[in-house]
Design a protein around this motif. Structure first.
Motif, PDB file in Angstrom:
ATOM      1  N   LEU A   1       3.046  -1.145  10.858  1.00  0.00           N
ATOM      2  CA  LEU A   1       4.342  -1.198  10.179  1.00  0.00           C
ATOM      3  C   LEU A   1       4.371  -2.294   9.115  1.00  0.00           C
ATOM      4  O   LEU A   1       4.917  -2.091   8.017  1.00  0.00           O
ATOM      5  N   ILE A   2       3.776  -3.423   9.414  1.00  0.00           N
ATOM      6  CA  ILE A   2       3.734  -4.499   8.419  1.00  0.00           C
ATOM      7  C   ILE A   2       2.880  -4.090   7.225  1.00  0.00           C
ATOM      8  O   ILE A   2       3.229  -4.365   6.068  1.00  0.00           O
ATOM      9  N   GLN A   3       1.769  -3.417   7.478  1.00  0.00           N
ATOM     10  CA  GLN A   3       0.931  -2.959   6.369  1.00  0.00           C
ATOM     11  C   GLN A   3       1.675  -1.956   5.497  1.00  0.00           C
ATOM     12  O   GLN A   3       1.559  -1.985   4.273  1.00  0.00           O
ATOM     13  N   LEU A   4       2.451  -1.079   6.097  1.00  0.00           N
ATOM     14  CA  LEU A   4       3.229  -0.123   5.316  1.00  0.00           C
ATOM     15  C   LEU A   4       4.310  -0.820   4.490  1.00  0.00           C
ATOM     16  O   LEU A   4       4.597  -0.415   3.360  1.00  0.00           O
ATOM     17  N   LYS A   5       4.914  -1.871   5.051  1.00  0.00           N
ATOM     18  CA  LYS A   5       5.923  -2.625   4.311  1.00  0.00           C
ATOM     19  C   LYS A   5       5.293  -3.299   3.089  1.00  0.00           C
ATOM     20  O   LYS A   5       5.852  -3.278   1.996  1.00  0.00           O
ATOM     21  N   PHE A   6       4.137  -3.937   3.272  1.00  0.00           N
ATOM     22  CA  PHE A   6       3.484  -4.632   2.170  1.00  0.00           C
ATOM     23  C   PHE A   6       2.915  -3.661   1.141  1.00  0.00           C
ATOM     24  O   PHE A   6       2.786  -4.007  -0.031  1.00  0.00           O
ATOM     25  N   HIS A   7       2.580  -2.471   1.562  1.00  0.00           N
ATOM     26  CA  HIS A   7       1.994  -1.484   0.646  1.00  0.00           C
ATOM     27  C   HIS A   7       3.015  -1.003  -0.386  1.00  0.00           C
ATOM     28  O   HIS A   7       2.653  -0.571  -1.474  1.00  0.00           O
ATOM     29  N   LYS A   8       4.306  -1.113  -0.065  1.00  0.00           N
ATOM     30  CA  LYS A   8       5.343  -0.640  -0.979  1.00  0.00           C
ATOM     31  C   LYS A   8       5.483  -1.532  -2.206  1.00  0.00           C
ATOM     32  O   LYS A   8       5.881  -1.068  -3.260  1.00  0.00           O
ATOM     33  N   TYR A   9       5.168  -2.810  -2.072  1.00  0.00           N
ATOM     34  CA  TYR A   9       5.353  -3.740  -3.177  1.00  0.00           C
ATOM     35  C   TYR A   9       4.200  -3.642  -4.154  1.00  0.00           C
ATOM     36  O   TYR A   9       3.053  -3.459  -3.776  1.00  0.00           O
ATOM     37  N   SER A  10       4.522  -3.770  -5.434  1.00  0.00           N
ATOM     38  CA  SER A  10       3.471  -3.764  -6.450  1.00  0.00           C
ATOM     39  C   SER A  10       3.364  -5.173  -7.040  1.00  0.00           C
ATOM     40  O   SER A  10       4.339  -5.724  -7.544  1.00  0.00           O
ATOM     41  N   TYR A  11       2.196  -5.737  -6.949  1.00  0.00           N
ATOM     42  CA  TYR A  11       1.943  -7.079  -7.440  1.00  0.00           C
ATOM     43  C   TYR A  11       1.208  -6.996  -8.771  1.00  0.00           C
ATOM     44  O   TYR A  11       0.389  -6.108  -8.971  1.00  0.00           O
ATOM     45  N   PRO A  12       1.444  -7.926  -9.691  1.00  0.00           N
ATOM     46  CA  PRO A  12       0.720  -7.903 -10.967  1.00  0.00           C
ATOM     47  C   PRO A  12      -0.764  -8.190 -10.730  1.00  0.00           C
ATOM     48  O   PRO A  12      -1.134  -8.974  -9.856  1.00  0.00           O
ATOM     49  N   LEU A  13      -1.611  -7.530 -11.519  1.00  0.00           N
ATOM     50  CA  LEU A  13      -3.044  -7.687 -11.329  1.00  0.00           C
ATOM     51  C   LEU A  13      -3.525  -9.065 -11.751  1.00  0.00           C
ATOM     52  O   LEU A  13      -4.321  -9.689 -11.065  1.00  0.00           O
ATOM     53  N   SER A  14      -3.072  -9.539 -12.915  1.00  0.00           N
ATOM     54  CA  SER A  14      -3.477 -10.871 -13.366  1.00  0.00           C
ATOM     55  C   SER A  14      -2.228 -11.669 -13.720  1.00  0.00           C
ATOM     56  O   SER A  14      -1.683 -11.522 -14.819  1.00  0.00           O
ATOM     57  N   PRO A  15      -1.743 -12.477 -12.821  1.00  0.00           N
ATOM     58  CA  PRO A  15      -0.531 -13.240 -13.126  1.00  0.00           C
ATOM     59  C   PRO A  15      -0.814 -14.306 -14.186  1.00  0.00           C
ATOM     60  O   PRO A  15      -1.791 -15.031 -14.116  1.00  0.00           O
ATOM     61  N   ALA A  16       0.029 -14.334 -15.189  1.00  0.00           N
ATOM     62  CA  ALA A  16      -0.116 -15.306 -16.271  1.00  0.00           C
ATOM     63  C   ALA A  16       0.891 -16.426 -16.054  1.00  0.00           C
ATOM     64  O   ALA A  16       2.004 -16.198 -15.568  1.00  0.00           O
TER      65      ALA A  16
END
Length: 67
Positions: free
Chosen positions: A23-38
């Motif tokens: 369930l935690i993995q499914l929760k984190f999978h929904k978020y999209s993180y930037p590939l290279s944070p500037a």
């Protein structure tokens, strides 16, 4: 008085841990993180002060000559 049967507790605890992990993995999978944070560019802000254009000196009472 009958004893509590604890033989199924290990299976129950392992199943609960696996379910919570999924369930935690499914929760984190929904978020999209930037590939290279500037780094965020911060513009320095300067506020006009009356003491910037003239020379001032602050005398400490301990630095004054003894009388």
């Amino acid at each position: 008085m009958p004893q509590l049967d604890t033989s199924t507790w290990l299976v129950t605890i392992i199943a609960m841990i696996l379910t919570l992990f999924a369930l935690i993995q499914l929760k984190f999978h929904k978020y999209s993180y930037p590939l290279s944070p500037a780094p965020k560019t911060l513009k320095p802000t300067s506020f006009p002060s009356p003491w910037e254009t003239k020379w001032t000196k602050i005398y400490s009472p301990l630095l004054l000559p003894q009388q």
